[in-house]
Design an enzyme around this catalytic site. Sequence first.
Site: not given
Ligand code: PLP
Length: 286
Positions: A33, A149, A181, A206
């Site tokens: 996603y 993701k 994270e 991620l």
């Molecule tokens: N880390 C995780 C586990 C996430 O699910 C997300 C976003 O949903 C992020 C970091 C932040 O990523 P982004 O800045 O691309 O939204």
Amino acid sequence: MEPIAYVNGAFVPLSEAKVSILDRGFLFADGIYEVAAVLDGKLIDNASHLARLQRSVGEITLALPESLERIQEIQKELVKRNSVANGLVYLEVTRGADSGRDFVFPKNDVKPTLVMFTSEKDIVNAPSARTGISVITVPDIRWARRDIKSVALLAQVLAKQAAAEAKAGEAWMIEDGKVTEGGSSSCFILTQDDVIVTRQNGNEILPGCTRKAVVKLAEERQLRIEERAFSVEEALAAKEAFITSASLFVQAVVSIDGKKVGDGKPGLMTNRLREIYVDFARATAV
Ligand code: PLP
């Protein structure tokens, strides 16, 4: 008016947007996603989200049913049809619905499922942008490929539920004594000597699109950045802490497990990076 969703080539009212119970996203979380923000009707940092989508599907050997150009057109069309001024576009692609429940990939004639929907959210003026948020810590119980993701988000569901029950805005996940994270965000601290620290990319986290943009914007301004893991103790001893994500941009973390970070208010650097990010977002929106 009922919101419109996109399902496999068709724009349909949300209540009619359906996929099969044999869909592999439903049965195995065999899907990927993306979430991109919408500001003033335009997509924020979408090229970065589409590049990550392409990488994620590649890592699980899933072919996108549409080109990235077409996917962006559909995202835009949906934003337009739903008159979204400020909000989010959610996009999911799965390995489709086979004739039964077989772990092995389906044959070539099974088309991947592609769905999208939008939601309204005023990210720039969210009250928590002014007040900051509290976070709790939880053990990181996820699988070993967090760089993908994937829609397998049960660990994050449990982490964020624990945070909600503790009246916190996010859960920071901890592994081997270090913060990996947030449940749906990337984590940062500002040390007492003004170094911005965020965990290096790798299989453990991620690669956040907002993280990437913030690191670049900070570097362009000659701010000091270190990409390395940090502990909760280090975060509690830091001047500031913050998280980044497409749905929050940059948001201050004012307490961790009930203990104040800095003076317990959003810090100057966090506010500055937030402003810089919002300017970047507006300037590059499509
Ligand atoms: N880390 C995780 C586990 C996430 O699910 C997300 C976003 O949903 C992020 C970091 C932040 O990523 P982004 O800045 O691309 O939204």
